[in-house]
Design an enzyme around this catalytic site. Sequence first.
Site, short mmCIF file in Angstrom:
data_model
loop_
_atom_site.label_atom_id
_atom_site.label_comp_id
_atom_site.label_asym_id
_atom_site.label_seq_id
_atom_site.Cartn_x
_atom_site.Cartn_y
_atom_site.Cartn_z
N GLU A 96 54.93 74.23 65.25
CA GLU A 96 56.69 73.92 64.97
C GLU A 96 57.43 75.35 65.57
O GLU A 96 57.00 76.42 65.34
CB GLU A 96 56.90 73.50 63.46
N CYS A 109 63.09 80.31 66.19
CA CYS A 109 62.01 80.70 65.53
C CYS A 109 60.46 80.41 66.14
O CYS A 109 60.51 79.22 66.14
CB CYS A 109 62.21 80.43 64.13
N CYS A 116 47.25 79.66 59.88
CA CYS A 116 47.48 80.94 59.68
C CYS A 116 46.20 81.21 58.56
O CYS A 116 45.80 80.53 57.82
CB CYS A 116 48.69 81.46 58.94
N GLY A 163 51.87 81.22 61.71
CA GLY A 163 51.05 82.40 62.09
C GLY A 163 51.30 83.82 61.78
O GLY A 163 52.52 83.93 61.41
N GLU A 164 50.51 84.66 62.01
CA GLU A 164 50.60 86.03 61.93
C GLU A 164 50.73 86.67 63.38
O GLU A 164 49.81 86.91 63.89
CB GLU A 164 49.68 86.71 61.16
N SER A 195 57.77 89.44 63.21
CA SER A 195 57.77 89.65 61.85
C SER A 195 56.25 89.68 61.56
O SER A 195 55.52 89.08 62.13
CB SER A 195 58.48 88.53 61.39
N SER A 218 57.48 91.47 56.01
CA SER A 218 57.53 90.58 54.69
C SER A 218 56.76 91.32 53.68
O SER A 218 55.84 91.49 53.50
CB SER A 218 56.94 89.17 55.06
N LEU A 219 57.69 92.16 52.72
CA LEU A 219 57.11 92.66 51.68
C LEU A 219 57.04 91.86 50.40
O LEU A 219 55.90 92.01 50.05
CB LEU A 219 58.24 93.82 51.46
N ASN A 294 61.80 78.63 49.47
CA ASN A 294 61.99 77.05 49.66
C ASN A 294 60.84 76.29 49.10
O ASN A 294 59.73 76.67 49.38
CB ASN A 294 61.72 77.02 51.44
N1 SAH Z 1 53.40 86.15 59.00
C1 SAH Z 1 54.34 86.69 59.63
C2 SAH Z 1 55.47 85.87 60.12
C3 SAH Z 1 55.81 84.53 59.51
S1 SAH Z 1 57.58 84.65 58.88
C4 SAH Z 1 55.23 87.06 58.32
O1 SAH Z 1 54.51 87.11 57.26
O2 SAH Z 1 56.17 87.80 58.47
C5 SAH Z 1 57.64 83.58 57.69
C6 SAH Z 1 58.49 84.27 56.64
O3 SAH Z 1 58.80 83.33 55.72
C7 SAH Z 1 57.86 85.47 55.95
O4 SAH Z 1 58.66 86.34 55.48
C8 SAH Z 1 57.41 84.65 54.47
O5 SAH Z 1 57.23 85.63 53.62
C9 SAH Z 1 58.55 83.93 54.34
N2 SAH Z 1 58.24 82.16 53.79
C10 SAH Z 1 56.81 81.85 53.83
N3 SAH Z 1 57.05 80.66 52.82
C11 SAH Z 1 58.19 80.55 52.55
C12 SAH Z 1 58.95 79.79 51.59
N4 SAH Z 1 58.56 78.61 50.98
N5 SAH Z 1 60.27 80.04 51.33
C13 SAH Z 1 60.72 80.95 51.80
N6 SAH Z 1 60.28 82.20 52.83
C14 SAH Z 1 59.13 81.60 52.88
#
Ligand code: SAH
Length: 347
Positions: A96, A109, A116, A163-164, A195, A218-219, A294
Amino acid sequence: MTNNQIQSIKNLSFTQLNEWIKNRKYQDFRSKQVFQWIYKKKVISTEQMLNIPQKLRDEINNYGHFSLVEIANPDESIINSAKKYLFKLIDGNYIESVLIIEKDRRTVCLSSQIGCGLECSFCQTAKMGFLRNLTVGEIVDQILFISNDISEKITNVVYMGMGEPLLNYENVINSAIIINDKNGLNIGARKITISTSGIVPQIYMLADLKYQFKLAVSLNSGYNEKRSNIMPINNQFDLNSLIKAIKYYNSATNKKITIEYVLMKDINDSEDDAKMLLETLKDIHCKINLIPFNENETGFVRPTKETISKFSEIIKVEKDVTIRWSKGKEENGACGQLYFKKIFVKM
Ligand code: SAH
């Protein structure tokens, strides 16, 4: 099916295409022409490459697939300034992408992997497990398709779909180079954000790259143990080593990084969590994006508006902070949820 089997001219950078053209005994200028047909005119088949000899068009077709993504949700419309795209790939897998419309910005995006493998406990994509890395062409084709769909130029790209990205480092960087290339999509490096959940060695590689792509991390917690509980990758690269890598990125590139923090009720949304986040980031040049969770099938819950703004107020004292209300939440557009709707509900 491995990556290599989905061959395509779109897997090649401009330099690689140049080689490819030369090996087939065509003149140099043909590579620029072909590249421009793909990325400037965004043709959907080689038949539209009017000034390219038929023989070369045939060779491109024989080399591999030209179109790598096919729309699987053609009736989707723009809702809340966002549109979700579910794409079917040549091997039958789905990914997606999301288009986000803001004033003069058109942000895509992108997904970088199918599924993943990182098992973040709150993330819907994690439930799929890891299927495979996307090819360079499959990454770039997401943008080409969306740009054609809206008949507008894409201005910004974020690798924040499925994915990462840093675990598909080579293809992600090569796709970003094509997206950035003047002969390609010509999107400035500073408008391309990668990211990561915190793959430390690749953060160093990105910092030393000559391209100035932006980095987001993503911390999600400033506490090491808590972060390990929600993001198991933290067991491999702990918070200390991640912060060290981020500092290195700051100093090597002289650039700010974006810290993403998904706010989840009773998990990481307390005053102490906010103070700990500030403490963790005290020597880091960054801005912070707070993402209200979300809700999905993982069972985590979004904090109240009051909690979210209280958290934000604490952060604001020391750092730039933005609350990112995810687009298309109601339609399950965010973070792996669209895929699940298609696979498990409709089918
Ligand atoms: N794997 C990478 C790229 C994915 S980015 C990463 O972790 O950065 C996806 C972003 O959405 C990440 O910051 C993740 O923490 C966040 N995310 C994942 N599930 C989510 C949700 N249900 N609601 C809000 N943010 C979410």
